[in-house]
Design an enzyme around this catalytic site. Structure first.
Site, PDB file in Angstrom:
ATOM      1  N   GLU A   1      30.046  15.337 114.697  1.00 56.61           N
ATOM      2  CA  GLU A   1      30.185  14.221 115.617  1.00 56.61           C
ATOM      3  C   GLU A   1      30.185  14.646 117.073  1.00 56.61           C
ATOM      4  O   GLU A   1      29.646  13.960 117.919  1.00 56.61           O
ATOM      5  CB  GLU A   1      31.489  13.470 115.327  1.00 56.61           C
ATOM      6  CG  GLU A   1      31.313  12.379 114.314  1.00 56.61           C
ATOM      7  CD  GLU A   1      32.617  11.692 113.986  1.00 56.61           C
ATOM      8  OE1 GLU A   1      33.668  12.211 114.377  1.00 56.61           O
ATOM      9  OE2 GLU A   1      32.562  10.653 113.332  1.00 56.61           O
TER      10      GLU A   1
ATOM     11  N   THR B   1      40.555  15.487 113.555  1.00 54.39           N
ATOM     12  CA  THR B   1      39.929  16.622 114.225  1.00 54.39           C
ATOM     13  C   THR B   1      40.989  17.537 114.832  1.00 54.39           C
ATOM     14  O   THR B   1      40.837  18.755 114.820  1.00 54.39           O
ATOM     15  CB  THR B   1      38.970  16.103 115.306  1.00 54.39           C
ATOM     16  OG1 THR B   1      38.026  15.243 114.688  1.00 54.39           O
ATOM     17  CG2 THR B   1      38.236  17.233 115.987  1.00 54.39           C
TER      18      THR B   1
ATOM     19  N   GLY C   1      43.708  11.601 114.360  1.00 56.88           N
ATOM     20  CA  GLY C   1      43.979  13.004 114.661  1.00 56.88           C
ATOM     21  C   GLY C   1      43.491  13.990 113.629  1.00 56.88           C
ATOM     22  O   GLY C   1      44.028  15.076 113.507  1.00 56.88           O
TER      23      GLY C   1
ATOM     24  N   GLU D   1      -8.383  29.702 103.096  1.00 49.91           N
ATOM     25  CA  GLU D   1      -8.495  28.669 104.129  1.00 49.91           C
ATOM     26  C   GLU D   1      -8.200  29.206 105.524  1.00 49.91           C
ATOM     27  O   GLU D   1      -9.037  29.131 106.400  1.00 49.91           O
ATOM     28  CB  GLU D   1      -7.616  27.464 103.805  1.00 49.91           C
ATOM     29  CG  GLU D   1      -6.260  27.801 103.228  1.00 49.91           C
ATOM     30  CD  GLU D   1      -5.518  26.577 102.737  1.00 49.91           C
ATOM     31  OE1 GLU D   1      -4.301  26.658 102.627  1.00 49.91           O
ATOM     32  OE2 GLU D   1      -6.165  25.538 102.478  1.00 49.91           O
TER      33      GLU D   1
ATOM     34  N   HIS E   1      55.364  19.989  96.969  1.00 50.24           N
ATOM     35  CA  HIS E   1      55.189  19.535  98.345  1.00 50.24           C
ATOM     36  C   HIS E   1      56.074  18.325  98.613  1.00 50.24           C
ATOM     37  O   HIS E   1      56.589  17.683  97.706  1.00 50.24           O
ATOM     38  CB  HIS E   1      53.721  19.195  98.601  1.00 50.24           C
ATOM     39  CG  HIS E   1      53.204  18.101  97.717  1.00 50.24           C
ATOM     40  ND1 HIS E   1      53.333  16.784  98.030  1.00 50.24           N
ATOM     41  CD2 HIS E   1      52.564  18.157  96.522  1.00 50.24           C
ATOM     42  CE1 HIS E   1      52.787  16.061  97.065  1.00 50.24           C
ATOM     43  NE2 HIS E   1      52.319  16.866  96.138  1.00 50.24           N
TER      44      HIS E   1
ATOM     45  N   ARG F   1      47.806  20.751  94.851  1.00 47.25           N
ATOM     46  CA  ARG F   1      47.941  21.381  93.538  1.00 47.25           C
ATOM     47  C   ARG F   1      48.716  22.683  93.628  1.00 47.25           C
ATOM     48  O   ARG F   1      48.509  23.482  94.530  1.00 47.25           O
ATOM     49  CB  ARG F   1      46.547  21.678  92.973  1.00 47.25           C
ATOM     50  CG  ARG F   1      45.825  20.430  92.532  1.00 47.25           C
ATOM     51  CD  ARG F   1      44.445  20.761  92.023  1.00 47.25           C
ATOM     52  NE  ARG F   1      43.734  19.553  91.650  1.00 47.25           N
ATOM     53  CZ  ARG F   1      42.419  19.433  91.734  1.00 47.25           C
ATOM     54  NH1 ARG F   1      41.688  20.429  92.162  1.00 47.25           N
ATOM     55  NH2 ARG F   1      41.838  18.319  91.366  1.00 47.25           N
TER      56      ARG F   1
ATOM     57  N   GLY G   1      40.709   7.778 114.736  1.00 45.16           N
ATOM     58  CA  GLY G   1      41.676   8.068 115.791  1.00 45.16           C
ATOM     59  C   GLY G   1      43.031   8.489 115.295  1.00 45.16           C
ATOM     60  O   GLY G   1      44.029   8.316 115.968  1.00 45.16           O
TER      61      GLY G   1
ATOM     62  N   GLY H   1       1.777  21.268 103.303  1.00 46.72           N
ATOM     63  CA  GLY H   1       2.962  21.416 104.135  1.00 46.72           C
ATOM     64  C   GLY H   1       4.233  21.635 103.354  1.00 46.72           C
ATOM     65  O   GLY H   1       5.321  21.555 103.900  1.00 46.72           O
TER      66      GLY H   1
END
Lengths: 576, 116
Positions: A312, A289, A287, A72, A456, A452, A285, A44
């Site tokens: 998720e 996403t 934020g 086989e 900023h 980098r 929670g 397999g």
């Protein structure tokens, strides 16, 4: 004995491309041409498929006819098994590109007496090779013969002869063999096939299987020695050539927006570098996403394809949730710019995920890839494995010039700085979203841990998610530290009130001045009146005086006149 | 002792098999060889000897040289050379090797000596 010859050949070792995704890259070109290769592995592990792909792809892609000799499976079974991969063996056979021979030996009907050899096998093979002028041969699984013949001595010597005969015929052959205990193969076939040995493995860890391929030996050639994960799917085998960390890729100085204007401003005003890697970490929670969705949205708006891996949530779920913050992912999916792929990390092994992503990227050719969140991958493997996987993924994506965004979940607030899956050192930009708890409420703060190659912002911004979208708000810096959320709003209100009060006070003063002015003006007016009346009075007396003077003068003149006349007419006066 | 046992078993078998196996049924034997090698020649001479002894005039031997007709090898699933295939009577039996062991050949072919 034959070594010196081989050594002199090493510089010009010819290779036969297999056509198997990725395998030719690992081996710098494929299997040794004109030599037998041993493919071993457990049941397999994918040996048969590997060898069939070698033969069929050879026929399809390289126009090299091939022979499938199975010991086989029956030929019909074989056809059915590979039909799911889109291989039409019947047609290939008709076209003279493929020859299938099913060798079946039924031990029960065979008696052995005296000396014999396996010339029958040789003849069959030779006949097949000659018939279609074959360049590729697969023998699957020749070890089965060990169960069919009593005399192992004869069999071994015949197999040895077979392999050298194959070499003489100049065909590139794959011989498959079962993995043995403490040996590569159960019957020690590796003794006979010494040019190239490929090991396939099917490893199950934590109930999750990963297929691995390793080139154990490749005489006369450089080859990758790692275990390479591979995947078997509807396109056959895909091996992931996990390149070592080559820090030679070209970099782009183009900047791309992350979709949130205020975040772009924090990133030197222009956003991320194209082809860079971005990590967004944060507690649950916060934020992450949402930021990722904005990023995807921005990418699609630029007409750049985006691949979104969600570990998720399911695609409809993400679409719905993102609609609530005014991000319409559905239209991007419909226009084909965005692909949302939801897989559970436990669906398959970590390496298989890597291969799957790899394959998808090659297919879809996105400019942006999002993995949300990588933390879940830990459920499949240990953190160090996840790190190595992500590192290789980064290498691959960055070599392709693809911008990649990871999100990572951090649970421990105290440990929030601890590298998420240890990849923070690998990424180019790291944005942290964390909740700041104060005054009985939680608010989100966002800041750039690193980015980098750009100047900023080093400030903490408040990160607000509203139905209109995401926004970064300047936090209030007060004597008690930063104020966020309602505290910030309160502070702002307070400031506003102060301003109002001040302006009110100012206006009142203005009014007072105005009034004073009016009063004074009125005073001036009355004084003027007074002056005028005085003046008039004075004028009146002056005129009266004048009149009086005139009258007196007149009277005196009259008198004088009268006197003069009295002197002349004395009598007249007495008459009067 | 062993002989008697053997005779007994053959007798028993005969009684069972006889109705299905008429005496005039011809044995069809096929010998696969690859060129005139020493093994092939030994096999052929051995085979002829046994057949003459046990199946006089009731047999047919077909010699197939795979070097001449390689395509025939697949039909009878020939791997080893030489291979003797008993086509008739069924079931098909195969004996590989140079047939040097008479006992084994006879057992393999399910052939009982009739002259004994």
């Amino acid at each position: 004995m034959s070594r010196p010859v081989k050594k002199s050949n090493t510089t010009a070792l010819e290779k036969t491309p297999t056509g198997i995704n990725g395998f030719d890259e690992i081996t710098n070109g494929g299997l040794p041409a004109g030599r037998p290769t041993l493919v071993c592995g457990e049941a397999g592990a994918g040996k048969t498929l590997f060898s069939i792909e070698f033969v069929v792809r050879g026929a399809l892609q390289f126009k090299e006819p091939g022979i499938i000799m199975v010991f086989e499976e029956k030929a019909e079974d074989l056809e059915m098994n590979v039909a799911s991969l889109g291989f039409n063996l019947k047609k290939l056979q008709k076209d003279g590109l493929l020859w299938i021979d099913h060798v079946h030996v039924n031990r029960s009907e065979i008696e052995e007496t005296g000396m014999y050899d396996l010339d029958g096998l040789f003849i069959r093979l030779a006949h097949a090779i000659d018939s279609i002028n074959a360049k590729r041969v697969m023998l699957d699984t020749i070890e089965n013969l060990f169960g069919s013949f009593e005399n192992e001595g004869i069999l071994r010597s015949e197999l040895r002869r077979l392999f050298s005969w194959l070499k003489d015929r100049g065909v590139t052959a794959i011989i498959t063999a079962e993995k043995g205990v403490g040996m590569l193969t159960r019957h020690g076939l590796e003794e006979y096939v010494s040019d190239c040995v490929v090991q396939l493995e099917h490893r199950v860890e934590n109930q999750i299987s990963t297929r691995l391929l390793r080139v154990v030996k490749y005489r006369g050639s450089l080859h990758g020695t790692n275990e390479y994960p591979f995947l078997i799917d509807e396109d056959g085998i895909s091996v992931l050539p996990v390149t070592s960390l080559q820090l030679e890729r070209e970099v782009s100085s183009q900047r791309i927006s992350c979709g949130i204007e205020s975040l772009d401003t924090m990133l030197g005003g222009k956003g991320f570098f194209r082809g860079s890697s971005i990590l967004i970490s944060g507690t649950p929670g916060t934020g992450k996403t949402s930021i990722a969705a904005y990023f995807a949205d921005a990418s699609c708006r630029r007409k750049e394809r985006c691949l979104y891996y969600a570990f998720e949530e399911s695609p409809p779920q993400i679409i719905r949730n993102m609609q609530s913050i005014n991000v319409d992912l559905k239209k991007h999916i419909e226009s084909g710019m965005l692909q949302l792929i939801s897989t559970r990390p436990t669906l398959y092994g970590l390496e298989s995920h890597l291969v799957a992503i790899h394959k998808k990227v090659k297919q879809f050719k996105p400019r942006t890839v999002i993995l949300d969140p990588i933390t879940n991958l830990v459920s499949v493997a240990s953190a160090s494995e996840v790190k190595s996987m992500l590192m290789r993924l980064l290498d691959f994506l960055q070599a392709e010039g693809i911008t990649v965004l990871f999100t990572a979940l951090v649970f421990d607030k105290e440990n929030a700085l601890q590298a998420d899956e240890g990849i923070s050192s690998l990424v180019d930009a790291w944005i942290q979203v964390r909740d700041i708890e104060a005054n009985g409420e939680r608010n989100r703060g966002i800041y750039i841990m690193k980015s980098r190659g750009m100047n900023h912002s080093k400030q903490v911004r408040e990160f607000v998610i509203t139905s209109k979208g995401l926004e970064l708000v300047d936090v209030y810096l007060g004597p008690d530290g930063i104020l966020i959320g309602s505290a910030r709003v309160a502070q702002e209100l307070q400031e506003y009130t102060g301003k109002e009060l001040r302006s009110y006070a100012a206006s009142r003063k203005d009014q007072a001045i105005q009034r004073k002015k009016l009063v004074l003006e009125a005073k001036i007016a009355s004084l003027k009146e007074e002056f005028e009346s005085v003046q008039e009075e004075l004028n009146k007396t002056f005129i009266e005086e004048q009149l009086k003077k005139e009258i007196i003068e007149k009277n005196r003149q009259e008198l004088t006149k009268n006197r003069n006349s009295r002197i002349s007419e004395n009598g007249k006066n007495s008459k009067k | 002792m062993a002989k008697t046992v053997k005779n007994k078993t053959t007798k028993e078998l005969k009684s069972v098999i006889r109705p299905n196996k008429p005496k005039n049924d011809k044995w069809q034997l096929r010998l696969y060889i690859a060129g005139n090698t020493a093994k092939s020649i030994t096999a052929l001479t051995n085979l002829k000897k046994y057949c003459e002894q046990h199946l006089s005039n009731r047999y047919e031997i077909e010699v197939i040289d795979l070097l001449v007709n390689p395509q025939l090898a697949a039909g009878d699933q020939i791997l080893a050379i030489p291979t003797l295939v008993r086509k008739v009577p069924v079931p098909v039996r195969k004996i590989i090797g140079d047939l040097s062991n008479e006992e084994k050949v006879l057992v393999g072919l399910d052939l009982r000596p009739i002259k004994k």
